[in-house]
Every structure is written in C-alpha cells, then in structure tokens.
Design an enzyme around this catalytic site. Sequence first.
Site, PDB file in Angstrom:
ATOM      1  N   SER A 190       0.832  -1.203   0.000  1.00  0.00           N
ATOM      2  CA  SER A 190       0.000   0.000   0.000  1.00  0.00           C
ATOM      3  C   SER A 190       0.871   1.259   0.000  1.00  0.00           C
ATOM      4  CB  SER A 190      -0.971  -0.035   1.185  1.00  0.00           C
ATOM      5  OG  SER A 190      -1.987   0.930   1.028  1.00  0.00           O
TER       6      SER A 190
ATOM      7  N   ASP B  99      -8.943  -3.522  -6.594  1.00  0.00           N
ATOM      8  CA  ASP B  99      -8.375  -3.132  -5.304  1.00  0.00           C
ATOM      9  C   ASP B  99      -9.457  -2.438  -4.475  1.00  0.00           C
ATOM     10  OD1 ASP B  99      -7.132  -1.544  -3.251  1.00  0.00           O
ATOM     11  OD2 ASP B  99      -5.217  -1.752  -4.291  1.00  0.00           O
TER      12      ASP B  99
ATOM     13  N   HIS C 138      -6.771  -6.044  -1.035  1.00  0.00           N
ATOM     14  CA  HIS C 138      -5.759  -4.988  -0.988  1.00  0.00           C
ATOM     15  C   HIS C 138      -4.608  -5.484  -0.125  1.00  0.00           C
ATOM     16  CE1 HIS C 138      -4.148  -0.866  -0.962  1.00  0.00           C
ATOM     17  NE2 HIS C 138      -4.037  -0.950   0.358  1.00  0.00           N
TER      18      HIS C 138
END
Length: 425
Positions: free
Chosen positions: A214, A302, A369
Amino acid sequence: MPHSSSSPSSVPTISNLRFRALILGFSKNYAIAAFVFLLLFSLSIFSHLDSRSRSRPGYPSHPRSTLVPLTLLRNVNRTRALCLDGSAPGYHFQSGFGSGSRNWLLHIEGGGWCNSIASCTQRKFTHLGSSNYMEKLIPFSGILSPDPSQNPDFFNWNKVKIRYCDGASFAGHPESERGSELFFRGQVIWEAIMDELLSIGLSEAKQALLSGCSAGGLAALIHCDNFRQVLPKEATVKCLSDAGFFLDEKDISGNSTMRSFYHDVAQLQVTIKCIFVMQCLFPQEIVKNIKTPLFLVHPAYDFWQIRNILVPQGSDPLGHWQSCRLNIRNCNANMIDKLDGYRGSLLKTLNEFLQRKEIGMFINSCFVHCQTEMEVTWHSPNSPKINDKTIAESVGDWYFDREAVKRIDCSSFPCNPTCHNMDFT
C-alpha cells in the site's frame, strides 16, 4: 490512503476461511482505520493458521510462531530521523540463516498518508505517527515468514519490517515543517534506517529485495533506485510493490479526488523535493524512471482504491454504492461495468511497462488490498493463482530469473475462483 471524514464500521471476512475480524469503529482518519483493519486481519489470520509444523526435512527453520521484537533506530539525535511526534523510528529484524545468511528482504509497512496539520496531528497519537504506540512484538508472515512451506524462496533470508511513522511514504522533508510541531522526516528516516541496516550486514548483501504494501508499496517505488545504489554493485537487487500502484483517475462524480489529496500531501510534507505531484507521488510516473528491476503485485479490483479513489464517500451522497463498496458481490451490472472500466484504466496504464523485460507483474481480478503479507494470499494451497501459480511462486520466478513473469488475470469479476475477496458487510 487518503483521509476522509468518516469510515463505516465493518466486519472484514473471508468466507472460505470462516474468518471474523474485530469491528473497526468510526474514525475521522480513514487512513488509520484502514491500516488498523489490515493489521488486525493479518494478525487474526496468523493466529488461525494450522499450528502443525510443515517445515521441509533438512531445512533449519525458526518456529512459525516466532514474534519479532521492535528495534528503535539508534543515534536519532545525530541523524534527526524522527516520527511525526518526535519519537524514534523503528523496525523489526530477523536474521537469516544457512544459504540465506547474506541475502536481505526489506518490507515497508503501509498505512496511508496525512494531508493536513489536523490529520497529521491526529496521526501522531497512533502507531502510524509514533513509536510509542507501536507493537513491541509482531509475527512475520507471508513474504516475511521463516517457514519454507509458506515462503519457499525467501524463508531463510535476513528480513526487516520497516515501521511507517511519517505521513508521506518516507518522502517528507524537514524543510516543510515550518514550526508546525510535527516532524516531516520521512526521507531522513529512510536514509537513517539504510545506514543502520548497512552497518549490521546489509552492506555485504549478495541478493536483496525491497518490498512494501500500500503506502509502503509506494515507498518501495520512491526509494527503489536508491536502494540499488547503496548496495554492492555485484549484488542482485530488485524491488516489489504490493497494492502500491495508485491511479490518477476521476471518481464517479468526475472529481480528481486522489490527485487533489496527493497535491495536499506534497504541499504539506514534500514541498522542497516535489514540485510536480504527478512525478513524485503517482506510481505511473515514478515507474517510468525506475532503472532497478521491479515487480508489481496488484488486484484489478483493489477494494481500497474502489472505496477511496473511484467511489469515495463524498461522490455518492445518496448511498447508492454503499452495499457495493462493502462487498463486490453486491454490485449491480452497471456498477460492475464501472469497476471493469477502472480495471481497464489500470491495465492501460500498465501497458507501457509490459515491454520492459525487467518488470514483472501479477495482476489478479480480486477484491482485495495487499496480498504479500499473509500466508493465505502469499503462498498456501488456497492462495490466489494465475496460470496455477501463486504470488510467491510468481515473485520467485521473476526474482531468480526462472522465467519472465507478466501474469494478467481473466477479464471480469468473478472470473477467478481462487480469489480471496473481502466482505465488509
């Protein structure tokens, strides 16, 4: 992960694991809430894993339940490397063994960004802004696991998890502080951590991989070439970004939510070094200039980008998308068309990198994610696969040059039955 005014309470689940995570309460800083969710999810998955030993005969291994202690950075008074609140940054280190004793894997923690004095001030009272709130012991799982059955190619490497306590993917500069009582030292933290790791063995690395998830995935892109530069010339050095390829796309209301947010982050924390936000924070521009071999792990759906870039709260005032945002299986045909359009934008953006042989990809059509940090999505019998290869196998094939890896999944949800799709309802 951009700050938003509120975030829904949610119970993240993966149906085929019968997993229930703790409920995340309402938060003024969705970046923090989202990261806490990911942390709780990872820890819960870890605690539910089969406790039986699955080490291969003949391989020395650490117990899979090993907890790795937090190490605070030394010499912070000299280096001026400080978290948002002025505390010392930290990392978790587990030494390599056997054939991996001179190989290093660094993984940068994710956790969004802060784009205002108010949101950064709030952040400094959490583990994303202060080492005073960081866990003192954490499990290493997924790409950091010492278990060869869970992490076949990197299990015995020296492994480091770099904790994230600035608010700009380790790109902040102290010149931007301007008397705010906040310390924007991301770049300084990065340099100080590199210096410390080099002093304890990284300088003699034969093989090295810089990864991140991320906002940590974005940091891995930002610092990829620098990582290559500080290591021995003869070493094999590569980088991996997991769910860090954030798109510059308009939301369903036609607003450039992500671009506006990144502009605020850059103006607040990265002003001196970031004149054009597109060039220093958006991956599609950063990757153009990266010379070091790079691997991109990214879900085509995502959930974080769908919930914060494509359909942020403010773009859906009547709540038509609420159920879809929580569970992709609740999306109607028109919504799926919008999500497929977002997937198309991702693939179009990635298309210019397909011809670069040093860039590998694993783009699966899943509603998730960050997939490298947990065994269940990194490498297990039930992990997501493309062409019968897990993410771990794909990364290993690319890193060790066993084959070129450009794995792009099937074209529309729910075409891949191996996905672990999140459910927030």
